[in-house]
Design an enzyme around this catalytic site. Structure first.
Site, PDB file in Angstrom:
ATOM      1  N   HIS A  73      -6.398  -5.860  -1.904  1.00  0.00           N
ATOM      2  CA  HIS A  73      -7.015  -5.945  -0.545  1.00  0.00           C
ATOM      3  C   HIS A  73      -7.327  -7.501  -0.081  1.00  0.00           C
ATOM      4  O   HIS A  73      -8.158  -7.874   0.788  1.00  0.00           O
ATOM      5  CB  HIS A  73      -8.363  -5.541  -0.812  1.00  0.00           C
ATOM      6  CG  HIS A  73      -8.286  -3.803  -1.038  1.00  0.00           C
ATOM      7  ND1 HIS A  73      -9.255  -3.203  -1.193  1.00  0.00           N
ATOM      8  CD2 HIS A  73      -7.217  -2.925  -0.912  1.00  0.00           C
ATOM      9  CE1 HIS A  73      -8.973  -1.652  -1.342  1.00  0.00           C
ATOM     10  NE2 HIS A  73      -7.579  -1.768  -0.861  1.00  0.00           N
ATOM     11  N   HIS A  98       0.251   4.322  -2.502  1.00  0.00           N
ATOM     12  CA  HIS A  98       0.266   5.785  -1.928  1.00  0.00           C
ATOM     13  C   HIS A  98       1.321   6.730  -2.497  1.00  0.00           C
ATOM     14  O   HIS A  98       1.382   7.871  -2.502  1.00  0.00           O
ATOM     15  CB  HIS A  98      -0.122   5.709  -0.587  1.00  0.00           C
ATOM     16  CG  HIS A  98      -1.360   5.243  -0.129  1.00  0.00           C
ATOM     17  ND1 HIS A  98      -1.966   5.774   0.976  1.00  0.00           N
ATOM     18  CD2 HIS A  98      -2.277   4.496  -0.885  1.00  0.00           C
ATOM     19  CE1 HIS A  98      -3.448   5.506   0.977  1.00  0.00           C
ATOM     20  NE2 HIS A  98      -3.497   4.424  -0.141  1.00  0.00           N
ATOM     21  N   ASN A 112      -3.433   8.716   4.707  1.00  0.00           N
ATOM     22  CA  ASN A 112      -2.383   8.019   5.149  1.00  0.00           C
ATOM     23  C   ASN A 112      -2.191   7.858   6.785  1.00  0.00           C
ATOM     24  O   ASN A 112      -1.385   6.736   7.229  1.00  0.00           O
ATOM     25  CB  ASN A 112      -1.098   8.811   4.605  1.00  0.00           C
ATOM     26  CG  ASN A 112      -0.993   8.550   2.908  1.00  0.00           C
ATOM     27  OD1 ASN A 112      -1.332   7.621   2.469  1.00  0.00           O
ATOM     28  ND2 ASN A 112      -0.277   9.711   2.593  1.00  0.00           N
ATOM     29  N   ARG A 125       1.002  -1.111  -0.034  1.00  0.00           N
ATOM     30  CA  ARG A 125       0.155   0.140  -0.021  1.00  0.00           C
ATOM     31  C   ARG A 125       0.871   1.383  -0.207  1.00  0.00           C
ATOM     32  O   ARG A 125       0.454   2.240  -0.661  1.00  0.00           O
ATOM     33  CB  ARG A 125      -1.010  -0.299   1.160  1.00  0.00           C
ATOM     34  CG  ARG A 125      -1.940   1.061   1.224  1.00  0.00           C
ATOM     35  CD  ARG A 125      -3.121   0.827   2.168  1.00  0.00           C
ATOM     36  NE  ARG A 125      -3.945   1.957   2.207  1.00  0.00           N
ATOM     37  CZ  ARG A 125      -4.345   2.977   3.154  1.00  0.00           C
ATOM     38  NH1 ARG A 125      -3.570   2.907   4.201  1.00  0.00           N
ATOM     39  NH2 ARG A 125      -5.250   3.824   3.025  1.00  0.00           N
TER      40      ARG A 125
HETATM   41  C1  HEM Z   1      -9.110   1.193  -6.172  1.00  0.00           C
HETATM   42  C2  HEM Z   1      -8.928   2.080  -5.089  1.00  0.00           C
HETATM   43  C3  HEM Z   1      -8.750   1.660  -3.775  1.00  0.00           C
HETATM   44  C4  HEM Z   1      -9.285   2.217  -2.580  1.00  0.00           C
HETATM   45  C5  HEM Z   1     -10.374   3.069  -2.467  1.00  0.00           C
HETATM   46  C6  HEM Z   1      -8.484   1.778  -1.513  1.00  0.00           C
HETATM   47  C7  HEM Z   1      -8.856   2.058  -0.272  1.00  0.00           C
HETATM   48  C8  HEM Z   1      -8.250   1.435   1.123  1.00  0.00           C
HETATM   49  C9  HEM Z   1      -8.396   1.440   2.311  1.00  0.00           C
HETATM   50  C10 HEM Z   1      -9.410   2.749   2.947  1.00  0.00           C
HETATM   51  C11 HEM Z   1      -7.861   0.862   3.082  1.00  0.00           C
HETATM   52  C12 HEM Z   1      -7.892   0.771   4.566  1.00  0.00           C
HETATM   53  C13 HEM Z   1      -7.174   2.118   5.046  1.00  0.00           C
HETATM   54  C14 HEM Z   1      -7.291   1.664   6.689  1.00  0.00           C
HETATM   55  O1  HEM Z   1      -8.490   2.469   7.284  1.00  0.00           O
HETATM   56  O2  HEM Z   1      -6.607   1.563   7.289  1.00  0.00           O
HETATM   57  C15 HEM Z   1      -6.977   0.095   2.413  1.00  0.00           C
HETATM   58  C16 HEM Z   1      -6.170  -0.653   2.560  1.00  0.00           C
HETATM   59  C17 HEM Z   1      -5.141  -1.359   1.797  1.00  0.00           C
HETATM   60  N1  HEM Z   1      -5.016  -1.183   0.432  1.00  0.00           N
HETATM   61 FE1  HEM Z   1      -6.337  -0.158  -0.801  1.00  0.00          FE
HETATM   62  N2  HEM Z   1      -7.303   1.092  -1.922  1.00  0.00           N
HETATM   63  C18 HEM Z   1      -7.543   0.901  -3.466  1.00  0.00           C
HETATM   64  C19 HEM Z   1      -6.777   0.623  -4.064  1.00  0.00           C
HETATM   65  C20 HEM Z   1      -5.261  -0.255  -3.668  1.00  0.00           C
HETATM   66  C21 HEM Z   1      -4.302  -0.603  -4.406  1.00  0.00           C
HETATM   67  C22 HEM Z   1      -4.044  -0.104  -5.882  1.00  0.00           C
HETATM   68  C23 HEM Z   1      -3.425  -1.216  -3.903  1.00  0.00           C
HETATM   69  C24 HEM Z   1      -2.239  -1.689  -3.973  1.00  0.00           C
HETATM   70  C25 HEM Z   1      -1.789  -2.271  -5.192  1.00  0.00           C
HETATM   71  C26 HEM Z   1      -4.074  -1.502  -2.265  1.00  0.00           C
HETATM   72  C27 HEM Z   1      -3.433  -1.917  -1.347  1.00  0.00           C
HETATM   73  C28 HEM Z   1      -3.994  -2.048  -0.083  1.00  0.00           C
HETATM   74  C29 HEM Z   1      -3.537  -2.948   1.090  1.00  0.00           C
HETATM   75  C30 HEM Z   1      -2.507  -3.746   0.944  1.00  0.00           C
HETATM   76  C31 HEM Z   1      -4.178  -2.462   2.034  1.00  0.00           C
HETATM   77  C32 HEM Z   1      -3.851  -2.886   3.583  1.00  0.00           C
HETATM   78  C33 HEM Z   1      -3.020  -2.001   4.353  1.00  0.00           C
HETATM   79  C34 HEM Z   1      -2.487  -2.614   5.586  1.00  0.00           C
HETATM   80  O3  HEM Z   1      -2.821  -3.766   6.141  1.00  0.00           O
HETATM   81  O4  HEM Z   1      -1.602  -1.933   6.278  1.00  0.00           O
HETATM   82  N3  HEM Z   1      -5.084  -0.648  -2.470  1.00  0.00           N
HETATM   83  N4  HEM Z   1      -7.258   0.436   0.855  1.00  0.00           N
END
Ligand code: HEM
Ligand SMILES: *[C@@H]1O[C@H](CO)[C@@H](O)[C@H](O)[C@H]1NC(C)=O
Ligand SMILES: *[C@@H]1O[C@H](CO)[C@@H](O)[C@H](O)[C@H]1NC(C)=O
Ligand SMILES: *[C@@H]1O[C@H](CO)[C@@H](O)[C@H](O)[C@H]1NC(C)=O
Ligand SMILES: *[C@@H]1O[C@H](CO)[C@@H](O)[C@H](O)[C@H]1NC(C)=O
Ligand SMILES: *[C@@H]1O[C@H](CO)[C@@H](O)[C@H](O)[C@H]1NC(C)=O
Ligand SMILES: *[C@@H]1O[C@H](CO)[C@@H](O)[C@H](O)[C@H]1NC(C)=O
Ligand SMILES: *[C@@H]1O[C@H](CO)[C@@H](O)[C@H](O)[C@H]1NC(C)=O
Ligand SMILES: *[C@@H]1O[C@H](CO)[C@@H](O)[C@H](O)[C@H]1NC(C)=O
Ligand SMILES: *[C@@H]1O[C@H](CO)[C@@H](O)[C@H](O)[C@H]1NC(C)=O
Length: 358
Positions: A191, A63, A91, A59
């Site tokens: 995700h 970002h 973030n 992530r």
């Molecule tokens: C399509 C649009 C996307 C949206 C709206 C989105 C939104 C989010 C949100 C809201 C979270 C949780 C943050 C939190 O509240 O802790 C999250 C987590 C995450 N996202 Fe996305 N995301 C998107 C695309 C992506 C992309 C493109 C990637 C990587 C290629 C990604 C990888 C991740 C990962 C791995 C997590 C977990 C992070 C952790 O466990 O520390 N996301 N995302």
């Protein structure tokens, strides 16, 4: 053809060539042969202690790339004069394990000072994280340089899609980075790993993000696109106002296999277990739904496409050549004097303070 004309054409060509050609696989082969191994070992060690490191690195790279390009700007710390990207709402507090990047950077500076950019460390660490959790490894074109700007108060972090975006908004957000609808659906599969804070789907007072308590137009307040059983489970994890009173509570995003890089994210989405509105939105558009269905059918197909889309994402607005700098400490922009000196003679690094990471 005159020299001037030739140069003009060369410049034009360089501008027309896709960004992809500006980075190279094995960029550090001569200048720091162990660079990728050092990053891999650092990430693997941190991951064996805490498997949350993998989603965090994936992530963080996303970002970084969506805000001012893949230039390591997400790693810069806030100073009295500047609120940095990492402290903007999308973030903070959700990005985590910055210390892993610091450890990789400290090892790299000890081995080959001033050579490996923080932006490249993020790209390598994301790839290593995919491989460590069961995804396909892939070659990472490198040679990114680090940016000198990071702002959490200008509008640059608005380029990050929020979890309440609908299908059209998601497609537009990725298109603005030259990524296709397919890239968007493929990369959303990340995700399959990691966690979310309650505020991303049950934010009190944020009627846009709230899928559990006050979903607009729903008699029970629950987003009808969310499985009822899952909604009740989520309510027990994230009570009303939890984001206010328990701001650090998190929940896995892939209920089925939360730490495996597999296609169960898509299986979940298909069964109304997508945690965010943005996950559920992938079913609302025929093109996107067809992609989701195809990844449910073939894990291998998705994994191969994921690697390709990650490389594409890693090319967004990169700085190369003599643009930007090679940051000595990923959290701090190099002092101007150091940058000037660096351009004069790349060899004299004695005046730089190599800051050991915490
Ligand atoms: C399509 C649009 C996307 C949206 C709206 C989105 C939104 C989010 C949100 C809201 C979270 C949780 C943050 C939190 O509240 O802790 C999250 C987590 C995450 N996202 Fe996305 N995301 C998107 C695309 C992506 C992309 C493109 C990637 C990587 C290629 C990604 C990888 C991740 C990962 C791995 C997590 C977990 C992070 C952790 O466990 O520390 N996301 N995302
Ligand atoms: C291991 O993880 C724990 C918490 O998950 C953390 O406090 C500790 O600093 C980590 N140790 C290393 C060496 O990464
Ligand atoms: C921060 O702001 C103060 C006061 O405006 C100024 O004196 C100082 O030079 C600034 N520091 C940097 C690193 O820009
Ligand atoms: C940020 O502001 C600039 C300049 O006003 C504008 O060109 C850009 O589209 C804006 N970006 C977003 C994401 O709002
Ligand atoms: C998505 O959201 C935008 C902006 O709020 C809205 O104009 C559009 O109608 C929505 N599209 C769909 C398919 O819901
Ligand atoms: C799906 O989304 C894409 C991108 O926004 C759009 O071009 C297409 O028209 C949408 N398809 C349908 C069936 O709504
Ligand atoms: C997208 O591609 C166009 C045309 O090649 C280019 O001008 C633009 O800078 C690219 N945008 C990003 C965010 O890479
Ligand atoms: C519920 O959402 C509406 C807007 O859809 C808002 O006006 C109202 O204040 C919200 N109620 C609570 C308790 O958050
Ligand atoms: C949630 O907080 C609001 C004020 O922010 C308050 O009015 C409401 O009673 C709280 N709800 C619960 C269930 O604690
Ligand atoms: C949430 O985490 C942050 C950062 O670790 C910490 O400063 C804060 O005290 C925590 N808040 C609660 C209510 O536990």
């Amino acid at each position: 053809m005159s020299m001037r004309c030739f140069l003009g054409m060369a410049t034009l060509l360089a501008e027309l060539l896709p960004a992809a050609s500006r980075l190279d696989v094995g960029f550090y082969k001569k200048t720091c042969p162990s660079a990728e191994t050092i990053v891999q070992q650092t990430v693997a060690a941190a991951f064996s202690n805490n498997s949350g490191v993998a989603p965090a690195m994936i992530r963080m790279h996303f970002h970084d790339c969506f805000v001012r390009g893949c230039d390591g700007s997400v790693l810069i710390d806030t100073t009295p004069n500047n609120t940095a990207e990492k402290d903007a709402v999308p973030n903070n507090p959700s990005l985590r394990f910055f210390d892993v990047v610091d450890r990789a950077k400290a090892s790299l500076e000890a081995r080959c000072p001033g050579v490996v950019s923080c932006a490249d460390i993020l790209a390598f660490a994301a790839r290593d994280s995919v491989a460590l959790t069961g995804g396909n490894s892939y070659q990472v074109p490198a040679g990114r340089r680090d940016g000198r700007v990071s702002s959490g108060t200008d509008n640059s972090t608005r380029d990050l899609p929020p979890p309440f975006f609908n299908a059209t908004q998601l497609a537009n957000s990725f298109a603005a980075k030259n990524l296709t609808v397919e890239d968007m659906v493929v990369l959303s599969g990340a995700h399959t790993l990691g966690v979310s804070h309650c505020s991303s789907f049950a934010g009190v007072g944020n009627s846009l993000a709230d899928r559990l308590y006050n979903f607009s137009g729903s008699p029970d307040g629950i987003d009808p696109a969310l499985s009822k059983a899952y909604a009740f489970l989520l309510k027990s994890i994230c009570p009303s106002n939890s984001s206010q009173f328990f701001p650090n509570t998190t929940t896995f995003m892939d209920l089925i296999t939360p730490t495996n890089f597999d296609n169960n994210y898509y299986v979940g989405v298909t069964n109304n277990l997508g945690l965010f509105k943005s996950d559920a939105a992938l079913l609302t558009n025929a093109t996107m739904k067809a992609l989701v269905d195809s990844f449910v059918r073939s894990k291998g197909r998705w994994k191969a496409k994921f690697a390709k889309s990650m490389v594409k994402m890693g090319n967004i607005q990169v700085l190369t050549g003599t643009q930007g700098e090679i940051r000595r400490n990923c959290r701090v922009i190099n002092p101007l004097s150091a940058t000037a000196k660096h351009h004069e003679s790349a060899g004299s690094s004695s005046e730089f303070t190599v800051v050991a990471a915490s």
